[in-house]
Design an enzyme around this catalytic site. Sequence first.
Site, short mmCIF file in Angstrom:
data_model
loop_
_atom_site.label_atom_id
_atom_site.label_comp_id
_atom_site.label_asym_id
_atom_site.label_seq_id
_atom_site.Cartn_x
_atom_site.Cartn_y
_atom_site.Cartn_z
N GLU A 1 0.84 -1.20 0.00
CA GLU A 1 0.00 0.00 0.00
C GLU A 1 0.87 1.25 0.00
OE1 GLU A 1 -1.61 2.81 3.24
OE2 GLU A 1 -2.26 0.77 3.69
N HIS A 2 1.90 1.26 0.85
CA HIS A 2 2.82 2.40 0.91
C HIS A 2 3.51 2.63 -0.44
CE1 HIS A 2 3.67 3.70 5.25
NE2 HIS A 2 2.54 3.03 5.28
#
Length: 425
Positions: free
Chosen positions: A71-72
């Site tokens: 996600e990051h």
Amino acid sequence: MSALKKRYYRKIDEEIYSATLDNGLSLSIIKKKGFLEKAAFLSINFGSIDNCYYLDGELQTYPAGIAHFLEHKLFEDEQGKDVTLDFVKLGADVNAFTTLDRTTYYFSTLDNFEEALGLLLKFTSGFTSSEKSVNHEKKIIEQEINMYQDDPDYRAYLGCLQNLYPNTILGQDIAGNNESIEKITVEDLKNNFDCFYRPENCHLVLVGDFDVDDVYTFVNERQRRLTELKTIVEKEKKLIEAEIKKRDNLQMEVSIAKLAVGFKSATFSDSRMRENLLVQLLFNLLFGWTSPYYQNWYSEGKIDESVSIEYEVSNRYSFVIITMDTVEPIKMSSLIRQVMTSADKKRLLTEEALDLQKKALYGEFLRSLDNIQGLGNQYLAFLDNDKTYFDLGQELMSITSKELKDFLNHYLSNMVITDFVVFPK
């Protein structure tokens, strides 16, 4: 191009359009007439507990925290630039979060919706990164993990979860831990992106006052080049669990003790939505602020307004965790256990008490329909076969006291309880 299906919920005056695109992407368009704000939510069926799965029959195992790490990294484009800046230029507010079972990217805006939607679909459709960039991100995520280690409320909650699900991924921080994060490689991230970030594993929800046909055509055109993959990904259906740890504790620099009491039981209903409602109704009636137990404990100074009840109901796990600040954590844990096993259920679970609680939850449901960002998240959280979040009110009001008592008996017959206390040093 597949046709849109319209559903109109007359009682609450809500309409939704849905379709499955040719490439497998699920699309839902919630039309909110008269609203200026618009929002989009792209949810991937991939969460923190999905670090072990079968790919074409072969077991794949990855370090804890890989869904959150991915996600990051997706917010970094091919040039290493943060795509958040591109949303800012459009006047849109973008963010993402990873839960136990999904990862969701979302934005809201008053203007330039199609441009922002195109950007959302673009940056989540490919993964490019380098070992250097991944190593840099490790430091950022490790700081995030360490920050939570200093949060006593979080430590109590996670400690309770670790007691309920010892030696499983459910007992791990969603972000993983410093050791697991160090093991993650670019190849690991790419493999998981390829497995899960594919159209048939995604659900796009659009909320706002749209021209439905126009926005549907827009999404179709941008999804046309993405095709459904033929590999088969099978998740672990049941997490392997050891016998629960009945209690645990730690000491931190806090002025008052933090108590977390956790419960889990066997599934009662085939409907995840109905199970969720039954769990909420039961625990609100027993421990919510309208409960006579709550009122007595509050007046006696045993608890304060910090009491919180969190519910997680899934087809792969189900638990409830009650947290609170209290000067009597051992006593409160004992009292809560007594209520669950020996309370006067006939007095508490009456038609009148249930009716009041249902009306309170129904009021919360109605208020949520006017919160654009909250509505998108709730819609994704309550998808249940052919039912949607807009069916929740009707489902709620159909629950009877007999069904709730049957649920309670089932819950008690299969229940396990644990507690975790953060004591002041």
